[in-house]
Write a protein that holds these residues in place. Structure first.
Motif, short mmCIF file in Angstrom:
data_model
loop_
_atom_site.label_atom_id
_atom_site.label_comp_id
_atom_site.label_asym_id
_atom_site.label_seq_id
_atom_site.Cartn_x
_atom_site.Cartn_y
_atom_site.Cartn_z
N GLU A 293 0.10 0.83 -3.73
CA GLU A 293 0.01 0.63 -5.17
C GLU A 293 -1.42 0.37 -5.62
N THR A 294 -2.20 -0.31 -4.77
CA THR A 294 -3.61 -0.56 -5.10
C THR A 294 -4.49 0.01 -4.02
N VAL A 385 -7.52 7.88 1.59
CA VAL A 385 -7.03 6.51 1.49
C VAL A 385 -7.23 6.04 0.06
N GLY A 386 -6.19 5.46 -0.54
CA GLY A 386 -6.38 4.93 -1.88
C GLY A 386 -5.08 4.73 -2.62
N ASP A 387 -5.20 4.47 -3.91
CA ASP A 387 -4.02 4.32 -4.76
C ASP A 387 -3.47 5.71 -5.08
N GLY A 394 -7.73 13.48 -4.76
CA GLY A 394 -8.32 13.96 -3.53
C GLY A 394 -7.65 15.21 -3.00
N ILE A 395 -6.33 15.27 -3.14
CA ILE A 395 -5.59 16.45 -2.69
C ILE A 395 -5.97 17.66 -3.53
N GLU A 423 7.20 8.96 -2.95
CA GLU A 423 7.57 8.20 -4.14
C GLU A 423 6.38 7.89 -5.06
N LEU A 424 5.17 7.84 -4.49
CA LEU A 424 4.00 7.46 -5.27
C LEU A 424 3.11 8.64 -5.66
N VAL A 425 2.98 9.62 -4.78
CA VAL A 425 2.01 10.70 -5.02
C VAL A 425 2.68 11.98 -5.52
#
Length: 450
Positions: A293-294, A385-387, A394-395, A423-425
């Motif tokens: 999340e962060t 690496v990151g939120d 980045g992708i 779920e996040l990206v």
């Protein structure tokens, strides 16, 4: 072939790179408290993963596989046994039927070596899996890994030369495709209980093949499946590997090094495919994502993973891939010391050797620098690496810079990472128009062509 969606941006594809074993990527992570990959023998572990992927919109679950293991000196590497580095595991062909029944749209890809059995055996087994999944199956064609261990296991007196393995693979795939594509006509299966006729004899064709490495003369008993031929995947960045991929593969995995080098490999594969009149293959590379999340939490997790990696882990993995024991070399000299000593260069892991020999005016790194560079990477590809938004950014940047069509997510902490990315990206990329909408009932081939 259109790779552009209605929003004017390229749709991307995502799979998950896994092994039916304790961990993936040739790195050490299974002892971490967040990781559940040591539960690999529990089929429910994989059902959970497959259902998460199916629900969040991944394209396929990919299983690497092989018979070999890392050798140091003349015996199995201690690190392979004690740390579970590319050693131990089961055959994913026995697992995926369970996962196919527990999912509706997710594809499944299994790695299978050419040159181990006869193509008719693989063709029948893979027709079965394509039938069970209703056309959601793919075959990752490999010529083998850890060839020194494989040669010993199968009683061979020496390793088959690198380029000969690709010649064998070309015949293997060609013959398997003959069984799938030429043995039954579309209407040969009649299955008429009133007339009592199972199949129309005029639609059944004898397959005759007389190659340098394989022969066959007879009838293929497996009726055609929805795809007939499973989607052909292939991974190999050596010159022979790229040529094979451009000739045979529908989806190609390239070794991720630096974006510019990857872009050159992508362009070359597309160029050769075009020269042969083939459709553009889907080209993907590995991607390790640590997302939370962060950004602060993501970097903390990445640091914990990095702290688990050692010189021994690196050396074990590299030996399994190339046959070279980095820890037995002079750390202040380059890999050219192996060539000068007449080592196994050229038989195994060609691309993972050549990348460290220096090129285009760049000096070859020392063995110490190689170990430091590979630590935490193993066989992994790019890393972000990151939120969630930083990862999505980045992708998109990587795809633009390399020309890649997508990425295989390489989990660090097992199910946790697969769920976090899904779920996040993936929702962010979907909102940006970078994921094609899923169509109910489509085959894996249809999905990968969108």
């Amino acid at each position: 072939m259109d790779r552009i969606d209605g929003g004017g941006t390229m749709s991307l594809h995502f799979g998950v790179f896994e092994v039916y074993g304790p961990q993936v990527g040739g790195t050490l992570s299974w002892p971490h408290p967040l990781s559940d990959s040591i539960d690999f023998a529990d089929s429910q572990h994989w059902v959970d993963i497959a259902q998460i992927m199916d629900r969040t919109g991944y394209d396929f679950l990919f299983f690497a596989d092989g018979f070999g293991y890392p050798i140091l000196g003349d015996d199995i590497a201690l690190g392979a046994v004690e740390r579970g580095i590319n050693f131990s595991g089961y055959d994913p062909a026995g697992l995926v039927p369970i996962l196919m029944r527990e999912t509706t749209g997710l594809g499944f890809v299994i790695t299978a070596n050419t040159g181990v059995d006869h193509p008719v055996q693989l063709a029948r087994r893979f027709s079965t899996l394509d039938a069970i999944s209703n056309g959601r199956f793919g075959w990752n064609v490999v010529t083998g890994s850890s060839q020194n261990a494989v040669a010993e296991l199968f009683g061979h007196t020496e390793m088959v030369p690198h380029d000969v393995r690709y010649a064998i693979a070309a015949e293997y795939v060609e013959l398997a495709k003959k069984y799938w594509e030429e043995s039954w006509s579309d209407d040969a299966l009649v299955a008429d209980p009133v007339r009592g006729i199972y199949a129309d004899r005029t639609g059944i064709t004898r397959v005759t093949y007389d190659g340098e490495h394989y022969r066959s003369d007879g009838y293929f008993g497996a009726p055609p499946t929805r795809q007939r031929t499973p989607v052909i995947f292939q991974a190999g960045t050596s010159p022979a590997g790229r040529a094979f991929a451009a000739t045979h593969a529908e989806c190609v995995f390239v070794q991720a090094t630096v974006p510019a080098h990857t872009a050159r490999n992508v362009a070359h594969i597309r160029e050769v495919a075009a020269e042969q009149g083939r459709e553009d293959p889907r080209i993907m590379s590995g991607l390790t994502v640590v997302v939370a999340e962060t950004s602060q939490e993501a970097h903390r997790l990445a640091a914990e993973f990095d702290a688990m990696q050692t010189d021994d882990v690196v050396a074990t993995l590299y030996a399994g891939n190339t046959g070279i024991d980095l820890l037995a070399l002079d750390p202040e000299r380059t890999l050219h010391q192996v060539l000068e000593a007449g080592g196994p260069v050229g038989q195994m892991g060609t691309s993972n050797i050549e990348r460290f020999l220096g090129s285009n005016g760049a000096p070859a790194p020392t063995v110490r620098e190689i170990i430091d560079d590979l630590k935490g990477k193993g066989t992994r590809g790019f890393r972000i690496v990151g939120d969630p938004h930083k990862v999505a950014d980045g992708i998109e940047a990587l795809a633009a810079e390399t020309g890649l069509d997508g990425f295989l997510i390489e989990p660090v902490f097992g199910t946790r990472d697969i769920a976090a990315f899904g779920e996040l990206v993936l929702p962010i990329l979907r909102e940006r128009g970078r994921l094609a909408d899923r169509v109910d009932g489509e085959t894996l081939r249809e999905r990968m062509r969108r």
